[in-house]
Write a protein that holds these residues in place. Structure first.
Motif, short mmCIF file in Angstrom:
data_model
loop_
_atom_site.label_atom_id
_atom_site.label_comp_id
_atom_site.label_asym_id
_atom_site.label_seq_id
_atom_site.Cartn_x
_atom_site.Cartn_y
_atom_site.Cartn_z
N GLN A 18 17.01 12.62 10.31
CA GLN A 18 17.50 11.37 9.72
C GLN A 18 18.74 11.68 8.90
O GLN A 18 18.73 12.55 8.03
CB GLN A 18 16.43 10.72 8.83
N TYR A 19 19.81 10.93 9.17
CA TYR A 19 21.09 11.23 8.53
C TYR A 19 21.59 10.12 7.60
O TYR A 19 22.48 10.35 6.80
CB TYR A 19 22.15 11.51 9.60
N ASN A 20 21.01 8.95 7.72
CA ASN A 20 21.46 7.83 6.90
C ASN A 20 20.42 7.51 5.83
O ASN A 20 19.24 7.28 6.14
CB ASN A 20 21.70 6.59 7.77
N TYR A 21 20.84 7.48 4.56
CA TYR A 21 19.95 7.22 3.44
C TYR A 21 20.57 6.13 2.56
O TYR A 21 21.24 6.41 1.57
CB TYR A 21 19.71 8.51 2.64
N PRO A 22 20.37 4.86 2.95
CA PRO A 22 20.95 3.75 2.18
C PRO A 22 20.01 3.30 1.05
O PRO A 22 18.92 3.85 0.86
CB PRO A 22 21.08 2.66 3.24
N ARG A 33 24.83 -7.52 10.42
CA ARG A 33 25.22 -8.57 9.49
C ARG A 33 24.94 -9.93 10.12
O ARG A 33 25.10 -10.12 11.32
CB ARG A 33 26.71 -8.47 9.12
N ARG A 34 24.55 -10.85 9.27
CA ARG A 34 24.32 -12.23 9.71
C ARG A 34 25.66 -12.95 9.81
O ARG A 34 26.69 -12.45 9.34
CB ARG A 34 23.39 -12.95 8.76
N SER A 35 25.62 -14.14 10.38
CA SER A 35 26.86 -14.89 10.57
C SER A 35 27.50 -15.29 9.26
O SER A 35 28.70 -15.55 9.20
CB SER A 35 26.58 -16.15 11.41
N ASP A 36 26.71 -15.34 8.16
CA ASP A 36 27.28 -15.68 6.86
C ASP A 36 27.84 -14.47 6.13
O ASP A 36 28.27 -14.56 4.99
CB ASP A 36 26.24 -16.38 5.98
N GLY A 37 27.83 -13.29 6.79
CA GLY A 37 28.41 -12.09 6.21
C GLY A 37 27.43 -11.23 5.44
O GLY A 37 27.77 -10.11 5.04
N THR A 38 26.21 -11.71 5.20
CA THR A 38 25.24 -10.91 4.45
C THR A 38 24.64 -9.82 5.34
O THR A 38 24.54 -9.97 6.56
CB THR A 38 24.11 -11.80 3.91
N THR A 39 24.23 -8.74 4.70
CA THR A 39 23.68 -7.59 5.40
C THR A 39 22.19 -7.75 5.63
O THR A 39 21.47 -8.24 4.76
CB THR A 39 23.95 -6.30 4.61
N VAL A 40 21.73 -7.35 6.80
CA VAL A 40 20.29 -7.29 7.07
C VAL A 40 19.78 -6.02 6.40
O VAL A 40 20.02 -4.91 6.88
CB VAL A 40 20.01 -7.28 8.58
N THR A 41 19.11 -6.18 5.27
CA THR A 41 18.76 -5.01 4.44
C THR A 41 17.58 -4.23 5.00
O THR A 41 17.51 -3.02 4.88
CB THR A 41 18.46 -5.45 3.01
N THR A 42 16.61 -4.93 5.57
CA THR A 42 15.46 -4.25 6.17
C THR A 42 15.65 -4.25 7.68
O THR A 42 15.36 -5.24 8.35
CB THR A 42 14.14 -4.96 5.79
N LEU A 43 16.13 -3.14 8.20
CA LEU A 43 16.52 -3.07 9.61
C LEU A 43 15.81 -1.92 10.30
O LEU A 43 15.92 -0.77 9.87
CB LEU A 43 18.04 -2.91 9.72
N ASP A 44 15.07 -2.25 11.34
CA ASP A 44 14.44 -1.24 12.19
C ASP A 44 15.05 -1.40 13.59
O ASP A 44 14.68 -2.32 14.33
CB ASP A 44 12.93 -1.44 12.24
N PRO A 45 15.98 -0.52 13.97
CA PRO A 45 16.64 -0.69 15.28
C PRO A 45 15.70 -0.52 16.46
O PRO A 45 16.06 -0.88 17.58
CB PRO A 45 17.72 0.40 15.26
N LYS A 46 14.49 -0.02 16.22
CA LYS A 46 13.52 0.11 17.30
C LYS A 46 12.58 -1.09 17.37
O LYS A 46 11.73 -1.14 18.26
CB LYS A 46 12.71 1.39 17.14
N ASN A 47 12.72 -1.99 16.46
CA ASN A 47 11.83 -3.17 16.43
C ASN A 47 12.62 -4.36 15.91
O ASN A 47 12.29 -4.96 14.90
CB ASN A 47 10.62 -2.89 15.55
N LEU A 48 13.68 -4.69 16.63
CA LEU A 48 14.58 -5.76 16.22
C LEU A 48 14.03 -7.10 16.70
O LEU A 48 13.76 -7.27 17.88
CB LEU A 48 15.97 -5.53 16.82
N LYS A 49 13.85 -8.02 15.77
CA LYS A 49 13.32 -9.33 16.12
C LYS A 49 14.15 -10.40 15.41
O LYS A 49 14.26 -10.40 14.19
CB LYS A 49 11.85 -9.46 15.72
N LEU A 50 14.74 -11.27 16.20
CA LEU A 50 15.53 -12.37 15.67
C LEU A 50 14.77 -13.67 15.87
O LEU A 50 13.99 -13.80 16.81
CB LEU A 50 16.89 -12.46 16.36
#
Length: 685
Positions: free
Chosen positions: A525-529, A370-387
């Protein structure tokens, strides 16, 4: 012999006292305090720290300039590297002052003291401040840069007597400071700053200098006297600032120390960076959570962030990264990296390592940020995280005991359109890429609140064999839903389907997505959002039908020759205005236009229009019959007319074949049909 009518003890600006035959005046100092720079949302307001003046300035003469110095600022945030350079036009006196050094002014105000001795009034010197990014070594633009120049003053010596090389009657000055400030964009374009403050006697445009040409305006060298001050601000991002310093070329000069005509004496200004703005270095917090109890209470986890460039663990030095606790409780303050800075030029992997008796095979991992404004990062690749700059993310890895999670949201796909209208085809619909596009566009769009009976069912897909226990959940108050299944429940299925079940009183009855979503099961894969369903209210439906008419005397031979003017008269063009004054035996040509104002294609559209047939007040049957010319579809015959559409000479229903409307161009968004009818008073005519 002194060629001037002045006291011989007056030397230079070092004392900044005005000596008169019978009066000694000490000019007052006015303390100035820099205001905090106002920055755009998400930016940080900063200014040079005292160490930045020391690192970039020099106590040596000639100065040894600071190059590639990381700015400390006052916010401990900066990733900006600054450098100085000096460019001289003309020349400096070999034995005169040549300083560019840190100087503390009254009120503990830090500055660069630019102290020069020019050989003639045409000489000048420019100090350049260039900014680079420490991560990329490329130019770094700073926003809302503001700076002040102090001690822009003038020292009048007197009138020449004709002796010592002076011209009789000519007014001579020791110096008359003038300053020009210029910024440069990353593209190299020059930027003139906005003047935000000037001493009352200073020019309103660059070069900034005292306007007097007949006397002195002197300010003490370590003061912040407002009379000798200019402040400017840049209204666009800049990567370089030049401060050019010299003398007013319109005056004559005399060095009172050396007795040289045309040679200004020592002179100085003070340069202060009041403030600037920039996006902060990205922040990341990575935390562990457990949605179910540990398999064994001695199972513990260590959160890790790895640098993808070399696979190194960048969080090794943080002592709180390993969890403690039992069951599904993670002791507060453990299993977290805390908030730390990351390199925006790199990518990272979110992962975990085992501690204690943990075997990660016993657990699934769900990543969410989640970003500091509370919104969710919808496209998230935990193996390629870039801020990037300005980001501040809080990421969580949640372990479950190898359970499957299927989730989504039922959302209002209205593109945040207010005051909806079912026949509105204005730009607020046609130019709104978020409206009716079949995608959940957060935070612009939101979930649809819960309505009694509004549910989601998870089941095997149609046509699949086997035994699966269907599950149904209510929509949550924010429109979200979730299913949590064990591996045994999922079994060997390679796909499952979720179905939205809408109650009869459901206000959002128009679908922008299918009410059935297929989920393909992927090994390990166990999570399907993001199995989302889009709906809108009737007023926000994508399909708009506009019916218009043209009244004529039945001599019309070609329906295509009639123009369209919805707001004009029905006797001159196809119009949506009411018909008036029609008499039996006249004809009415109709045009029905179908418009897709949404952002998804519409298929299987059929237009049906039943011709008039009713009894009037005298109980006579009023009919409207289809007459020539033959009905047409405007788009090269599309839509075409069905075989069961009413035939010429009869009363009935005009019916088209199915057709589609696209969502990209005006030509594909709009199709129309035209047909002609004759208005009568009895069934026989």
């Amino acid at each position: 012999m002194n060629p001037y009518i002045i006291p011989s003890t007056l030397k230079s600006r070092v004392t900044h006292w005005i000596a008169l035959p019978s009066l000694l005046i000490l000019l007052p100092n006015y303390l100035a305090f820099a205001a905090i720079t106002t920055c755009p949302a998400g930016y940080i307001s900063d200014e040079f720290a005292s160490t930045d003046y020391s690192n970039l300035g020099s106590t040596a003469s000639p100065p040894i300039l600071g190059v590639n110095q990381l700015l400390n600022g006052l916010r401990s945030e900066s990733y900006t590297i600054a450098s100085n350079s000096l460019v001289t036009t003309g020349s400096l006196d070999a034995g005169g002052s040549n300083f560019y050094r840190p100087k503390t002014l009254a009120g503990n105000l830090q500055s660069f003291e630019f102290f020069q001795d020019f050989t003639n009034k045409g000489s000048s010197r420019a100090v350049s401040y260039t900014f680079k990014n420490s991560f990329t070594n490329e130019s770094q633009a700073l926003t809302n840069v503001s700076l002040s120049i102090y001690d822009i003053d003038v020292n009048y010596l007197g009138t020449g007597t004709g002796n010592g090389g002076t011209t009789a009657g000519t007014r001579y000055f020791e110096f008359s400071d003038q300053v020009t400030i210029t910024g440069f964009t990353s593209a190299g374009a020059s930027v003139t700053p906005t003047l935000t403050y000037r001493g009352i006697g200073i020019t309103t445009t660059a070069p900034y200098r005292q306007t007097t040409t007949t006397g002195s305006v002197l300010c003490s060298t370590d003061s912040v006297d407002e009379r000798c001050k200019v402040s400017v601000a840049f209204n666009q991002p800049i990567v370089r600032v030049d401060v050019s310093y010299g003398n007013n070329p319109n005056l004559e000069y005399y060095d009172n120390t050396t007795g040289t005509v045309g040679n200004p004496g020592d002179q100085l200004i003070n340069i202060v960076f009041d403030g600037y703005c920039y996006l902060p270095q990205p922040r990341l917090t990575y935390t562990k959570a457990l949605s179910s109890s540990r398999k064994t209470n001695t199972d513990q986890f260590t959160v890790q962030i790895k640098d993808n460039a070399d696979n190194s663990v960048v969080t090794n030095g943080i002592s709180s990264v390993t969890t403690s606790g039992s069951g599904n409780t993670v002791t507060t303050g453990t299993g977290t990296t805390g908030t730390f800075k990351v390199n925006p030029a790199k990518t990272y992997t979110l992962t975990e390592a085992v501690s204690g008796t943990t075997n990660l095979v016993d657990y699934t991992a769900l990543y969410a940020c989640r970003r500091s404004d509370g919104t969710t990062v919808t496209t998230l690749d935990p193996k390629n995280l870039k801020l990037t700059y300005g980001d501040n993310w809080a990421c969580t890895i949640t372990n479950d005991r190898s359970n499957y999670v299927f989730s989504g949201i039922v959302f209002n796909d209205n593109g945040q359109i207010t005051s909806p209208a079912k026949d509105d085809v204005s730009t607020k619909y046609l130019n709104n890429s978020l409206y009716f596009n079949g995608r959940y566009d957060s935070p612009t769009e939101s979930g649809i609140p819960f309505t009694t009976g509004h549910t989601i069912t998870l089941n095997k897909c149609a046509g699949d064999s086997g035994t699966f226990s269907p599950q149904t959940v209510n929509i949550n108050s924010d429109g979200t839903y979730s299913f949590n299944l064990t591996s045994a429940q999922v079994g060997s299925y390679t796909r499952l389907c979720v179905t939205q079940n809408e109650p009869s009183n459901y206000a959002y009855s128009v679908d922008t997505t299918s009410d059935v979503r297929q989920i393909n099961i992927i090994n390990s894969q166990y999570n399907y959002p993001s199995n989302d369903f889009g709906d809108v209210i009737q007023e926000n439906a994508a399909l708009v039908l506009i019916k218009s008419q043209y009244v004529h005397d039945c001599s019309l031979n070609n329906l295509a020759t009639i123009g369209v003017n919805y707001e004009g008269s029905a006797n001159s063009a196809y119009s949506i205005k009411p018909i008036s004054g029609i008499v039996p035996g006249q004809c009415i040509a109709y045009r029905i236009e179908a418009i897709n104002r949404g952002n998804v294609s519409l298929t299987d559209i059929v237009i049906k229009d039943t011709l008039q047939s009713k009894n009037d007040s005298n109980n006579s049957l009023i009919t409207s019959t289809l007459v020539n010319p033959t009905p047409i579809g405007e788009n090269s015959g599309t839509p075409s007319f069905a075989t069961n559409s009413v035939s010429i000479g009869n009363n009935g229903t005009v019916t088209t074949n199915t057709f589609s409307l696209g969502a990209t161009t005006t030509a594909t968004r709009r199709h129309a049909i035209r047909f002609n009818t004759k208005y009568g008073t009895t069934i026989s005519n």
